[in-house]
Design a protein around this motif. Structure first.
Motif, PDB file in Angstrom:
ATOM      1  N   HIS A   1       2.068  17.960  24.709  1.00  0.00           N
ATOM      2  CA  HIS A   1       1.981  17.721  23.270  1.00  0.00           C
ATOM      3  C   HIS A   1       0.572  18.024  22.752  1.00  0.00           C
ATOM      4  N   VAL A   2      -0.434  17.501  23.443  1.00  0.00           N
ATOM      5  CA  VAL A   2      -1.819  17.720  23.014  1.00  0.00           C
ATOM      6  C   VAL A   2      -2.179  19.197  23.092  1.00  0.00           C
ATOM      7  N   MET A   3      -1.782  19.873  24.163  1.00  0.00           N
ATOM      8  CA  MET A   3      -2.113  21.304  24.304  1.00  0.00           C
ATOM      9  C   MET A   3      -1.420  22.131  23.229  1.00  0.00           C
TER      10      MET A   3
ATOM     11  N   LEU B   1      -9.290  19.920  22.791  1.00  0.00           N
ATOM     12  CA  LEU B   1      -8.769  19.339  24.032  1.00  0.00           C
ATOM     13  C   LEU B   1      -9.778  18.453  24.745  1.00  0.00           C
ATOM     14  N   GLU B   2     -11.047  18.735  24.564  1.00  0.00           N
ATOM     15  CA  GLU B   2     -12.075  17.963  25.267  1.00  0.00           C
ATOM     16  C   GLU B   2     -12.073  16.492  24.854  1.00  0.00           C
ATOM     17  N   HIS B   3     -11.486  16.182  23.720  1.00  0.00           N
ATOM     18  CA  HIS B   3     -11.457  14.792  23.233  1.00  0.00           C
ATOM     19  C   HIS B   3     -10.282  13.988  23.788  1.00  0.00           C
ATOM     20  N   PHE B   4      -9.456  14.600  24.619  1.00  0.00           N
ATOM     21  CA  PHE B   4      -8.282  13.920  25.160  1.00  0.00           C
ATOM     22  C   PHE B   4      -8.379  13.829  26.686  1.00  0.00           C
ATOM     23  N   PRO B   5      -7.940  12.722  27.270  1.00  0.00           N
ATOM     24  CA  PRO B   5      -7.994  12.563  28.733  1.00  0.00           C
ATOM     25  C   PRO B   5      -6.791  13.237  29.420  1.00  0.00           C
ATOM     26  N   LEU B   6      -6.769  14.556  29.386  1.00  0.00           N
ATOM     27  CA  LEU B   6      -5.609  15.292  29.901  1.00  0.00           C
ATOM     28  C   LEU B   6      -5.291  14.939  31.346  1.00  0.00           C
ATOM     29  N   ALA B   7      -6.300  14.769  32.177  1.00  0.00           N
ATOM     30  CA  ALA B   7      -6.052  14.474  33.594  1.00  0.00           C
ATOM     31  C   ALA B   7      -5.278  13.173  33.757  1.00  0.00           C
ATOM     32  N   SER B   8      -5.543  12.207  32.905  1.00  0.00           N
ATOM     33  CA  SER B   8      -4.838  10.933  33.034  1.00  0.00           C
ATOM     34  C   SER B   8      -3.394  11.018  32.526  1.00  0.00           C
ATOM     35  N   TYR B   9      -3.089  12.010  31.738  1.00  0.00           N
ATOM     36  CA  TYR B   9      -1.723  12.177  31.236  1.00  0.00           C
ATOM     37  C   TYR B   9      -0.775  12.700  32.317  1.00  0.00           C
ATOM     38  N   GLY B  10      -1.329  13.425  33.294  1.00  0.00           N
ATOM     39  CA  GLY B  10      -0.509  14.024  34.345  1.00  0.00           C
ATOM     40  C   GLY B  10      -0.143  15.463  33.996  1.00  0.00           C
TER      41      GLY B  10
END
Length: 78
Positions: A73-75, A56-65
């Motif tokens: 999907h990423v989670m 998960l650290e490789h994805f900008p989760l905060a920007s996804y909302g």
């Protein structure tokens, strides 16, 4: 503990715990956005949680909302 377990429907007896000896284990850890996260080593699921955080650290989760399809999907995939 036996009294509580039995009040919850368990069938435990004091004899079930008579031979128990606790064992100290060294925790395993990873970092996630600057935080150190600790888990118990195998034979539990702690290693899976740490692996998920590493992915998960490789994805900008905060920007996804929060709760967005992209974030979920990423989670789920991790």
């Amino acid at each position: 503990m036996v009294k509580f377990l039995n009040s919850q429907g368990g069938t435990h007896t004091a004899q079930d715990f008579a031979q128990f000896q606790p064992e100290w284990v060294e925790p395993i850890s990873t970092t996630y956005h600057g935080w150190t996260v600790y888990e118990l080593p195998p034979n539990g699921q702690g290693i899976a949680a740490l692996s998920m955080l590493n992915i998960l650290e490789h994805f900008p989760l905060a920007s996804y909302g929060q709760d967005s399809a992209a974030a979920l999907h990423v989670m789920i995939e991790s």
